[in-house]
Design an enzyme around this catalytic site. Structure first.
Site, PDB file in Angstrom:
ATOM      1  N   HIS A   1       0.837  -1.203   0.000  1.00  0.00           N
ATOM      2  CA  HIS A   1       0.000   0.000   0.000  1.00  0.00           C
ATOM      3  C   HIS A   1       0.874   1.257   0.000  1.00  0.00           C
ATOM      4  O   HIS A   1       0.575   2.235  -0.694  1.00  0.00           O
ATOM      5  CB  HIS A   1      -0.883   0.041   1.253  1.00  0.00           C
ATOM      6  CG  HIS A   1      -1.841  -1.113   1.391  1.00  0.00           C
ATOM      7  ND1 HIS A   1      -1.733  -2.050   2.395  1.00  0.00           N
ATOM      8  CD2 HIS A   1      -2.922  -1.468   0.663  1.00  0.00           C
ATOM      9  CE1 HIS A   1      -2.719  -2.924   2.276  1.00  0.00           C
ATOM     10  NE2 HIS A   1      -3.456  -2.603   1.241  1.00  0.00           N
TER      11      HIS A   1
ATOM     12  N   ASP B   1      -3.350  -7.214  -7.693  1.00  0.00           N
ATOM     13  CA  ASP B   1      -4.726  -7.561  -8.046  1.00  0.00           C
ATOM     14  C   ASP B   1      -4.904  -7.231  -9.535  1.00  0.00           C
ATOM     15  O   ASP B   1      -5.550  -6.239  -9.898  1.00  0.00           O
ATOM     16  CB  ASP B   1      -5.708  -6.773  -7.178  1.00  0.00           C
ATOM     17  CG  ASP B   1      -5.524  -7.098  -5.699  1.00  0.00           C
ATOM     18  OD1 ASP B   1      -6.217  -7.986  -5.206  1.00  0.00           O
ATOM     19  OD2 ASP B   1      -4.658  -6.467  -5.047  1.00  0.00           O
TER      20      ASP B   1
HETATM   21  P1  AMP Z   1      -6.332  -4.027  -0.455  1.00  0.00           P
HETATM   22  O1  AMP Z   1      -6.212  -3.221   0.793  1.00  0.00           O
HETATM   23  O2  AMP Z   1      -5.804  -5.414  -0.326  1.00  0.00           O
HETATM   24  O3  AMP Z   1      -7.688  -3.947  -1.089  1.00  0.00           O
HETATM   25  O4  AMP Z   1      -5.356  -3.344  -1.498  1.00  0.00           O
HETATM   26  C1  AMP Z   1      -5.446  -1.969  -1.799  1.00  0.00           C
HETATM   27  C2  AMP Z   1      -4.557  -1.669  -2.984  1.00  0.00           C
HETATM   28  O5  AMP Z   1      -3.220  -2.024  -2.669  1.00  0.00           O
HETATM   29  C3  AMP Z   1      -4.949  -2.483  -4.233  1.00  0.00           C
HETATM   30  O6  AMP Z   1      -4.825  -1.654  -5.377  1.00  0.00           O
HETATM   31  C4  AMP Z   1      -3.936  -3.582  -4.240  1.00  0.00           C
HETATM   32  O7  AMP Z   1      -3.669  -4.093  -5.525  1.00  0.00           O
HETATM   33  C5  AMP Z   1      -2.716  -2.870  -3.675  1.00  0.00           C
HETATM   34  N1  AMP Z   1      -1.782  -3.849  -3.116  1.00  0.00           N
HETATM   35  C6  AMP Z   1      -2.047  -4.781  -2.172  1.00  0.00           C
HETATM   36  N2  AMP Z   1      -0.965  -5.546  -1.942  1.00  0.00           N
HETATM   37  C7  AMP Z   1      -0.002  -5.088  -2.781  1.00  0.00           C
HETATM   38  C8  AMP Z   1       1.359  -5.481  -3.034  1.00  0.00           C
HETATM   39  N3  AMP Z   1       1.939  -6.498  -2.390  1.00  0.00           N
HETATM   40  N4  AMP Z   1       2.044  -4.772  -3.947  1.00  0.00           N
HETATM   41  C9  AMP Z   1       1.468  -3.736  -4.616  1.00  0.00           C
HETATM   42  N5  AMP Z   1       0.206  -3.337  -4.428  1.00  0.00           N
HETATM   43  C10 AMP Z   1      -0.523  -3.997  -3.523  1.00  0.00           C
END
Ligand code: AMP
Length: 282
Positions: A37, A150
């Site tokens: 994030h 994602d």
């Molecule tokens: P989430 O909180 O899991 O819904 O993720 C929020 C955003 O952070 C989304 O756009 C995810 O694709 C991105 N994200 C989550 N994990 C990663 C990671 N390991 N590397 C890059 N972006 C990430």
């Protein structure tokens, strides 16, 4: 850094920034923030004068048997992570703020959502697209940042923005990994010590695929079975899917003769983890 929970407060701040001619970068998240994030926040900070992070565990994108209730939450820790990155505003609404009792409008992207997680998690992307549309309308950003982790979500959001004429630039950011290769994820916190060790099999299967491709292998069936075999050696791991799809259409491919997304979802114990890589055809 401001932390607000009401839509009216976000609008008030956004209006002031726009009046001052400032650009806004949006990073939508479900919280329990990690370096993945934070890499999105860093990109947003670089490109824009103001950065908004939203923290909302969106009930609409969870299936009835999924982990909505147990999804990890820690707003105090998240505030520190955002502060470190120079975020200007956190929007952390309640479900009631986002969905009034008579809420009844949805954004549904077809086609791209038929495969991969769309197939395995019915209604998931409808929930994602609906909430992201709302967040776009609430925060009116110039740019919004999404992780390549994602990959299907990123593709679906780009299609939605094109189709519905959101005047927002969508920026995809690379996957951030742990030192052993496991993609960082809020859901990694569910893993026991043994599961955490086993979870590296997703990345190992990606490395194996890339080694085979580097040696000239182009048959999806051959690469797929090698990845499957590697993951099946882990007794704690259970494959949900491993798919090779065209990077634009997300339709299955059988030979690597175009830009291809290889995406996988694997249960490690009860925790469902996803990962992917892109093969660029030259
Ligand atoms: P989430 O909180 O899991 O819904 O993720 C929020 C955003 O952070 C989304 O756009 C995810 O694709 C991105 N994200 C989550 N994990 C990663 C990671 N390991 N590397 C890059 N972006 C990430």
């Amino acid at each position: 850094m401001k932390v607000v929970t009401s839509i009216a407060d976000v609008r008030h701040q956004v209006k002031a920034w726009h009046l001052a001619g400032e650009t806004i970068g949006l990073v939508p998240t479900m919280g329990y923030l990690h370096e993945g994030h934070q890499s999105l926040m860093a990109s947003a900070k670089k490109d824009n004068q103001r950065v908004i992070v939203t923290i909302f565990v969106n009930p609409m994108q969870f299936g009835p048997k999924e982990d909505l209730a147990s999804y990890p939450r820690d707003l105090e820790r998240d505030k520190i992570a955002c502060e470190q990155m120079g975020v200007d505003l956190i929007f952390a609404p309640t479900a009631e703020e986002m969905y009034t009792p008579c809420f009844n409008s949805y954004v549904d992207v077809n086609g791209l959502t038929d495969a991969l997680c769309g197939e395995k998690r019915p209604g998931h992307f409808k929930g994602v697209c609906t909430v992201v549309s709302k967040l776009f309308n609430i925060t009116c950003p110039d740019r919004a940042y999404f992780g390549q982790k994602d990959a299907q979500q990123l593709a679906v959001i780009k299609q939605m923005v094109r189709d519905l004429n959101f005047d927002i630039e969508i920026i995809g950011c690379p996957i951030v990994r742990e030192t052993d290769g496991l993609a960082k994820s809020s859901r990694n916190s569910y893993l026991s010590d043994n599961e955490r060790k086993a979870a590296v099999c997703l990345y190992q299967s990606i490395e194996l695929a890339n080694t085979m491709i580097a040696k000239g292998e182009r048959s999806v069936a051959t690469i797929h079975s090698a990845m499957q075999l590697l993951i099946e050696q882990q007794s704690l791991a259970k494959i949900d899917y491993i798919e090779f799809v065209d990077l634009c259409s997300l339709k299955p491919v059988s030979q690597l003769t175009q830009d291809t997304l290889c995406a996988l979802a694997v249960y490690v114990g009860k925790t469902r983890l996803i990962d992917n890589f892109i093969y660029h055809f030259h």
